[in-house]
Design a protein around this motif. Structure first.
Motif, mmCIF file in Angstrom:
data_model
loop_
_atom_site.group_PDB
_atom_site.id
_atom_site.type_symbol
_atom_site.label_atom_id
_atom_site.label_comp_id
_atom_site.label_asym_id
_atom_site.label_seq_id
_atom_site.Cartn_x
_atom_site.Cartn_y
_atom_site.Cartn_z
ATOM 1 N N ALA A 127 8.094 -34.090 2.206
ATOM 2 C CA ALA A 127 6.646 -34.147 1.946
ATOM 3 C C ALA A 127 6.257 -33.075 0.935
ATOM 4 O O ALA A 127 6.981 -32.104 0.707
ATOM 5 N N MET A 128 5.092 -33.280 0.320
ATOM 6 C CA MET A 128 4.489 -32.288 -0.556
ATOM 7 C C MET A 128 3.219 -31.775 0.122
ATOM 8 O O MET A 128 2.307 -32.558 0.413
ATOM 9 N N LEU A 129 3.180 -30.486 0.379
ATOM 10 C CA LEU A 129 2.024 -29.885 1.033
ATOM 11 C C LEU A 129 1.084 -29.292 -0.007
ATOM 12 O O LEU A 129 1.506 -28.516 -0.859
ATOM 13 N N HIS A 130 -0.181 -29.672 0.055
ATOM 14 C CA HIS A 130 -1.211 -29.114 -0.804
ATOM 15 C C HIS A 130 -1.969 -28.071 0.015
ATOM 16 O O HIS A 130 -2.705 -28.426 0.945
ATOM 17 N N LEU A 131 -1.795 -26.815 -0.332
ATOM 18 C CA LEU A 131 -2.356 -25.723 0.445
ATOM 19 C C LEU A 131 -3.681 -25.243 -0.133
ATOM 20 O O LEU A 131 -3.968 -25.424 -1.320
#
Length: 218
Positions: A161-165
């Protein structure tokens, strides 16, 4: 021929699309929901230090075997920036990557090892990340150092997954879906820095806390 080519392109596009990482956006939380004082003399008179995840939580039964990183900033004036600092329940410590730029491509890796636990029945897992982005020791320290904007997650070395923080001083959480830890198996989670929020003084990128909530404990 044109029809066959069109079908091929559509099929290829569909395959590539299916291989795209799922994007997960962090949710803003309040520090007050995750920190509490050691004790109270009265309801409005706290005693002692602030404790992270005070009381029973996933760590009453869950644990991380080891934490490593691709690099870390050199110790300075007795302060270390080791990867284990992200998992020590202390907001005043941090893992800081050790590259001369913003740390793009650097990573931290967690290992959950149940390969030698004879009494483990496979019930444990995680479903949420609890994260303090940046160096949370103080507001000034947090602003001076860089924070993570996008974090790529690998599950057992495969993109997950790609986490957008969020660029937030307070705690944020990320619901990552249920990841179970099988019996007699080591599970690895790697977090790679893809993009950052630049610090006002330093390029060094930091994480103060990267911990978990999950299943199989209560």
């Amino acid at each position: 021929m044109k029809i066959k080519l069109t079908i091929f392109i559509l099929a290829l596009s569909s395959t590539l699309f299916s291989q795209e990482l799922k994007i997960i956006h962090a949710v803003q939380e309040k520090d007050a929901n995750f920190f509490d004082y050691e004790d109270y003399e009265a309801p409005d008179k706290p005693i002692g230090k602030l404790i992270f995840l005070k009381g029973c939580n996933w760590y009453c039964g869950g644990s991380v075997k080891s934490i490593s990183a691709s690099s870390q900033l050199k110790e300075n004036n007795g302060i270390n920036y080791a990867p284990k600092n992200t998992h020590d329940f202390d907001k005043n410590t941090a893992w800081v990557e050790g590259k001369p730029d913003y740390g793009i491509g650097e990573f931290i890796e967690y290992r959950f090892d149940f390969s030698e636990m004879k009494d483990y029945n496979g019930g444990l897992g995680i479903n949420r990340i609890i994260l303090a982005n940046g160096y949370k020791k103080s507001k000034t320290t947090w602003k001076n150092n860089s924070r993570i904007k996008r974090l790529k997650v690998y599950l057992n070395d495969k993109p997950f997954a790609m986490l957008h923080l969020l660029d937030s001083f307070e705690i944020q959480t990320i619901d990552i879906g249920e990841i179970k830890f099988p019996v007699n198996t080591e599970t690895k989670l790697k977090f790679e820095i893809i993009q950052v929020y630049e610090g006002t003084k330093y390029k060094d990128t930091a994480i103060s806390l990267l911990m978990f909530d999950g299943i199989g404990v209560h």
